[in-house]
Design an enzyme around this catalytic site. Structure first.
Site, mmCIF file in Angstrom:
data_model
loop_
_atom_site.group_PDB
_atom_site.id
_atom_site.type_symbol
_atom_site.label_atom_id
_atom_site.label_comp_id
_atom_site.label_asym_id
_atom_site.label_seq_id
_atom_site.Cartn_x
_atom_site.Cartn_y
_atom_site.Cartn_z
ATOM 1 N N TYR A 71 0.848 -1.576 -0.219
ATOM 2 C CA TYR A 71 0.061 0.401 -0.090
ATOM 3 C C TYR A 71 1.123 1.053 -0.215
ATOM 4 C CZ TYR A 71 -4.023 3.136 1.054
ATOM 5 O OH TYR A 71 -4.578 4.314 0.834
ATOM 6 N N PHE A 123 -6.658 20.919 -24.634
ATOM 7 C CA PHE A 123 -7.179 19.714 -24.683
ATOM 8 C C PHE A 123 -8.453 19.766 -24.327
ATOM 9 C CE2 PHE A 123 -8.060 15.211 -24.051
ATOM 10 C CZ PHE A 123 -8.083 15.068 -25.935
ATOM 11 N N ASP A 124 -9.543 19.192 -24.487
ATOM 12 C CA ASP A 124 -11.020 19.266 -24.223
ATOM 13 C C ASP A 124 -10.915 18.838 -22.703
ATOM 14 O OD1 ASP A 124 -10.752 18.474 -26.878
ATOM 15 O OD2 ASP A 124 -11.854 17.316 -27.095
ATOM 16 N N ASP A 214 1.472 20.490 -20.447
ATOM 17 C CA ASP A 214 0.910 19.390 -20.492
ATOM 18 C C ASP A 214 1.692 18.052 -21.786
ATOM 19 O OD1 ASP A 214 -1.023 18.058 -21.302
ATOM 20 O OD2 ASP A 214 -2.780 18.875 -21.888
ATOM 21 N N ALA A 216 1.645 15.015 -22.372
ATOM 22 C CA ALA A 216 1.273 13.753 -23.131
ATOM 23 C C ALA A 216 2.153 13.060 -23.727
ATOM 24 C CB ALA A 216 -0.360 14.224 -23.100
ATOM 25 N N LYS A 257 0.168 8.119 -23.279
ATOM 26 C CA LYS A 257 0.212 8.841 -24.744
ATOM 27 C C LYS A 257 1.889 8.560 -24.816
ATOM 28 C CE LYS A 257 -3.287 10.639 -24.893
ATOM 29 N NZ LYS A 257 -4.864 11.065 -23.661
ATOM 30 N N HIS A 449 -21.526 13.047 -30.399
ATOM 31 C CA HIS A 449 -20.386 12.641 -31.432
ATOM 32 C C HIS A 449 -20.464 10.826 -30.799
ATOM 33 C CE1 HIS A 449 -17.706 13.966 -28.550
ATOM 34 N NE2 HIS A 449 -16.930 13.240 -28.711
#
Ligand SMILES: Cc1ncc(COP(=O)(O)O)c(C=O)c1O
Length: 457
Positions: A71, A123-124, A214, A216, A257, A449
């Site tokens: 843990y 990014f979204d 960011d 990624a 990514k 979408h």
């Protein structure tokens, strides 16, 4: 040798079921012409996303078995921490279950009503987490970044003048941090130069504003810098990546990514006080500070992935394979967002089928045609995703661009798979005038979408 090969051998395979055109017609209709509704087993080449879809190496799988599931203070945590410290130089390293978990913690701490968070292009999920906190997200990418045909080598760059004007207009005290996304996913995976990062850092620091990455796709960004930024050719991708992190005060990373894993994320900080408060939030919603929302085996896979991704042979092949797809499509006359970025090729669907108006979703027409032709799953990034219908007047406001993204999972497909994608796309392009527009027959109020049902016109 001129031929660039995949720098790996395959020792475990996952069969692909090769469907017939007749079967695909049934599958597509059953999914109401929405590829998000198609079972993955019915897809031949899945280019829906590069996120969480990488193939892990034998060393990563070995690490999974070595994972220490204690843990607190597990061996796997210490390995992960030391890899991330060497890679980024950041003093505070918080594991999270994926990128948006890092975003949620960060913006809960620094966001809030009246705050403004500038970036190149958020990014979204980053934008959604900023807005969820009550703050405003502002995109300041350079103008070339919004022009699909511009061949500027660093179309992800943040516009320094626009940043200066925003700070002057709104006041630095309203801007808790500035974010640069590397590579800039939302405008085609386009890279950001070191020169731009330095300039953004200088403007930010002059006003006491921290700079966050960011990150990624930090390794793909570093390699594109090595290829295209003057004076960087002799440096390693690892050195360049380290300089990118050295310029920043913190970073969020979705490890799905360039971490080369299927799940995982990281939040990195220099500020001791902020990191202390982030630790408390992490414990509240993700887990103890030495595992975040992850198992010890996930930390092992990430630690190994973050090392493998900076292998220059891998990066050379990765960037070359995306460019190979882009160059062959361009040669055949297919319009794409230029130049090919780090992780995907974006088809310009408005140019592909100009006879289909934005209100009939040209991108979705191309997505359906690619599935029918060859079982390829791509994603529309156009008026289905970002268009808007006025509920009172029924008037349709289209998205700024009608794109179709072919995202390339890491280490999953070989050159013959990419050749197959090229052949299928060119076949569809050659009979593009037969493509039919679509209408939406059912859609939820938000993020339509994913679940909208369509019919062909
Ligand atoms: C640039 C960028 N930031 C953040 C995220 C969110 O990461 P995750 O999907 O791991 O939550 C993504 C995911 O696609 C991304 O591309």
């Amino acid at each position: 040798m001129k031929t660039i090969i995949e720098p790996f051998r395959i020792k475990m395979v996952e069969p692909i079921r090769l469907t017939t055109r007749e079967e695909r017609e049934v599958i597509l209709r059953r999914a109401h012409f929405n590829v998000f509704q198609i079972p993955a087993a019915d897809v031949i080449i899945d280019l829906l996303t590069d996120s969480g879809t990488a193939a892990m190496s034998s060393e990563q799988w070995a690490g999974m078995l070595r994972g220490d599931e204690s843990y607190a203070g597990a061996r796997s945590w210490y390995r992960f921490e030391s890899v991330l410290r060497e890679l980024t130089g950041m003093p505070h390293i918080l594991p999270t279950h994926q990128g948006r978990a890092s975003e949620r913690i960060l913006f809960e701490l620094v966001g809030g009503p009246d705050k403004i968070i500038p970036g190149n292009t958020h990014f979204d999920t980053t934008r959604a987490n900023i807005e969820h906190s009550g703050a405003r997200a502002v995109d300041l990418v350079i103008d070339e970044g919004r022009q699909p045909s511009s061949r500027h080598p660093f179309k992800g760059n943040l516009d320094i003048e626009k940043l200066g004007a925003l700070i002057a207009r709104e006041g630095a005290e309203r801007i808790p941090l500035c974010i640069v996304t590397v590579t800039n996913n939302s405008n085609g995976g386009q890279p950001v130069s070191l020169a731009n990062l330095r300039a953004v850092r200088d403007v930010c620091h002059r006003h006491g504003i921290p700079l966050y990455l960011d990150a990624a796709r930090f390794a793909e960004n570093a390699y594109l810098i090595k290829l295209h930024e003057p004076g960087q050719q002799q440096r390693t991708a690892r050195q360049i990546a380290r300089e990118m992190f050295d310029l920043a005060d913190g970073a969020m990373i979705s490890a799905k990514k360039d971490g080369l894993v299927n799940i995982g994320g990281v939040l990195l900080m220099r500020d001791d006080d902020l990191a202390h408060r982030a630790d408390n939030l992490l414990i509240l919603t993700e887990g103890f500070v030495t595992y975040g929302g992850l198992a010890g085996r996930d930390l092992e896979a990430m630690a190994q992935g973050f090392q493998e991704v900076l292998d220059e042979d891998y990066l050379k092949y990765r960037i070359a394979s995306v460019k190979y797809l882009g160059d062959h499509l361009t040669e055949a006359g297919v319009a794409i967002v230029q130049p090919p970025g780090g992780h995907a090729i974006y088809l310009d669907a408005a140019a592909f089928c100009p006879h289909v108006p934005p209100s009939q979703f040209p991108g979705q027409a191309v997505v359906c045609a690619l599935f029918r032709e060859a079982g390829i799953r791509a994603v529309e990034i156009g008026s289905v995703m970002f268009g808007h219908v006025d509920p009172d007047t029924g008037e349709h406001t289209p998205a700024p661009m009608e794109l179709v993204r072919l995202a390339i999972p890491r280490r999953v497909y070989t050159q013959s798979h990419i050749d197959y994608v090229i052949e299928a796309t060119v076949n569809v392009f050659q009979r593009r005038e037969t493509l039919r527009g679509l209408q939406i027959i059912e859609a939820p109020p938000a993020l339509r979408h994913f679940t909208a049902k369509f019919d062909e016109l």
